[in-house]
Design a protein around this motif. Structure first.
Motif, PDB file in Angstrom:
ATOM      1  N   HIS A 135      39.396  62.801  23.781  1.00  0.00           N
ATOM      2  CA  HIS A 135      38.450  61.710  24.009  1.00  0.00           C
ATOM      3  C   HIS A 135      37.156  62.280  24.579  1.00  0.00           C
ATOM      4  CE1 HIS A 135      40.870  57.934  23.459  1.00  0.00           C
ATOM      5  NE2 HIS A 135      41.819  58.854  23.444  1.00  0.00           N
ATOM      6  N   THR A 147      28.271  62.632  20.623  1.00  0.00           N
ATOM      7  CA  THR A 147      28.294  62.233  19.216  1.00  0.00           C
ATOM      8  C   THR A 147      28.332  63.456  18.303  1.00  0.00           C
ATOM      9  OG1 THR A 147      27.052  60.200  19.687  1.00  0.00           O
ATOM     10  CG2 THR A 147      27.056  60.978  17.404  1.00  0.00           C
ATOM     11  N   TYR A 150      31.720  64.951  18.437  1.00  0.00           N
ATOM     12  CA  TYR A 150      32.653  64.097  17.696  1.00  0.00           C
ATOM     13  C   TYR A 150      32.587  64.401  16.195  1.00  0.00           C
ATOM     14  CZ  TYR A 150      34.524  59.977  15.374  1.00  0.00           C
ATOM     15  OH  TYR A 150      35.222  59.148  14.535  1.00  0.00           O
ATOM     16  N   HIS A 161      38.272  60.974  19.543  1.00  0.00           N
ATOM     17  CA  HIS A 161      37.769  59.608  19.706  1.00  0.00           C
ATOM     18  C   HIS A 161      36.462  59.629  20.499  1.00  0.00           C
ATOM     19  CE1 HIS A 161      41.691  57.774  18.525  1.00  0.00           C
ATOM     20  NE2 HIS A 161      42.148  58.913  19.016  1.00  0.00           N
ATOM     21  N   SER A 163      33.330  56.497  21.539  1.00  0.00           N
ATOM     22  CA  SER A 163      32.609  55.242  21.364  1.00  0.00           C
ATOM     23  C   SER A 163      31.299  55.333  22.146  1.00  0.00           C
ATOM     24  CB  SER A 163      33.429  54.058  21.896  1.00  0.00           C
ATOM     25  OG  SER A 163      32.624  52.884  21.923  1.00  0.00           O
ATOM     26  N   ASP A 165      29.730  52.983  23.356  1.00  0.00           N
ATOM     27  CA  ASP A 165      29.754  51.936  24.387  1.00  0.00           C
ATOM     28  C   ASP A 165      30.557  52.422  25.588  1.00  0.00           C
ATOM     29  OD1 ASP A 165      30.874  49.563  25.866  1.00  0.00           O
ATOM     30  OD2 ASP A 165      29.576  48.511  24.447  1.00  0.00           O
ATOM     31  N   CYS A 168      33.832  50.651  26.332  1.00  0.00           N
ATOM     32  CA  CYS A 168      34.928  51.058  25.435  1.00  0.00           C
ATOM     33  C   CYS A 168      35.477  52.424  25.834  1.00  0.00           C
ATOM     34  CB  CYS A 168      34.439  51.091  23.988  1.00  0.00           C
ATOM     35  SG  CYS A 168      34.062  49.457  23.294  1.00  0.00           S
ATOM     36  N   GLN A 169      34.599  53.301  26.287  1.00  0.00           N
ATOM     37  CA  GLN A 169      35.046  54.616  26.742  1.00  0.00           C
ATOM     38  C   GLN A 169      36.037  54.464  27.900  1.00  0.00           C
ATOM     39  OE1 GLN A 169      31.882  57.514  27.459  1.00  0.00           O
ATOM     40  NE2 GLN A 169      30.598  56.516  25.925  1.00  0.00           N
ATOM     41  N   GLU A 172      39.386  53.122  26.728  1.00  0.00           N
ATOM     42  CA  GLU A 172      40.169  54.093  25.973  1.00  0.00           C
ATOM     43  C   GLU A 172      41.007  55.005  26.863  1.00  0.00           C
ATOM     44  OE1 GLU A 172      37.437  56.162  23.479  1.00  0.00           O
ATOM     45  OE2 GLU A 172      37.326  54.561  21.992  1.00  0.00           O
TER      46      GLU A 172
END
Length: 282
Positions: A135, A147, A150, A161, A163, A165, A168-169, A172
């Motif tokens: 993550h 990013t 990723y 993974h 995100s 946001d 959301c992080q 997760e």
């Protein structure tokens, strides 16, 4: 690591930072300046100057001056002045801004290269390869690096993974296990959301890798592996500039080392991708 890099990148108190800035500004002639003069010009005590030197990894003021003399002797006289530092200010011309930005970003990359610890990179690669899921966490300018990482990890088939946001992080982290690894990007190492993400990840038993500035900070202290990057810019700038560049350098170094260890697997994926591309052209 050079003397100037240590002074530029270490995390000092306000008084220590004032002394460090003075030394950086007067580095070329520092061996000729007494510790009493430094203390007086910085409106502090000689003991505080010595404390700053020790915080930066030197035995004292004399040791710092000796190291600077050695580095001066080894510096190519035809190269740009390694002791000069400046910043953009109102009234700078376009030509001056171009020169300042490119010079400081080149210096940032060089300083980051000095800060990279091969053993830490190896430990980070070991953790990433052994993880059941990876993550990535990062906000603001650090999200750009997250990013990019990723995209790189996805292309080599790792279970990763991310995100953009931050909420959301944080959510997760509930899916993490003891076999999971989180890679957190935070230049300051003090971003509240990233510290919360690290604490939640720790509670779930996940291993933590952080990419942050050189020196001790809350994030590096709770991470399993800390990867340090440099930046000559102030932490109070409106937008990340050289700190973003140094973090991207670390992303490339970490991924390249990871890809080297995954060479056979990556070659098989490249061949398959080529086969699919050729099939689509027919």
């Amino acid at each position: 690591m050079s003397t100037l890099t240590k002074l530029r990148e270490s995390d000092f108190s306000a008084t220590e930072q004032r002394i460090a800035d003075y030394i950086l500004k007067n580095a070329a002639r520092l061996p000729e300046i007494t510790i009493s003069t430094v203390a007086a010009d910085c409106e502090t005590s000689k003991s505080m100057v010595v404390q700053l030197c020790k915080r930066a990894g030197f035995k004292g003021y004399k040791d710092l001056c000796s190291q600077l003399l050695v580095e001066q002797a080894l510096t190519d006289q035809k190269s740009p002045d390694p002791f000069h530092y400046d910043d953009i200010h109102p009234g700078c011309s376009v030509a001056q801004i171009v020169q300042l930005i490119t010079r400081e970003e080149l210096r940032c990359v060089q300083d980051t290269a000095e800060l990279i610890d091969p053993d830490s990179i190896e430990r980070a690669v070991d953790l990433l390869l052994a993880a059941d899921r990876i993550h990535l966490f990062g906000v603001g300018g650090s999200a750009v690096a997250a990013t990019d990482m990723y995209n790189k990890l996805s292309r080599v088939g790792l279970h990763v993974h991310f995100s953009p946001d931050v909420h959301c992080q944080l959510l997760e982290t509930t899916a993490l296990t003891e076999q999971s690894v989180v890679l957190i990007f935070s230049f300051s190492g003090r971003t509240r959301d990233m510290l919360e993400a690290a604490e939640l990840s720790r509670e779930m038993g996940a291993r933590i890798i952080c990419v942050t500035r050189f020196g001790r900070n809350p994030l590096s202290e709770i991470s399993d592996v800390g990867l340090c990057v440099a930046s000559n810019e102030s932490l109070h700038r409106v937008t990340a500039m050289s700190s973003r560049l140094s973090t991207m350098v670390m992303v490339d170094v970490l991924f390249a080392c990871l890809a080297s260890r995954m060479n056979e697997r990556i070659q098989a994926m490249v061949q398959r991708n080529t086969m699919i591309a050729n099939r689509r052209r027919k």
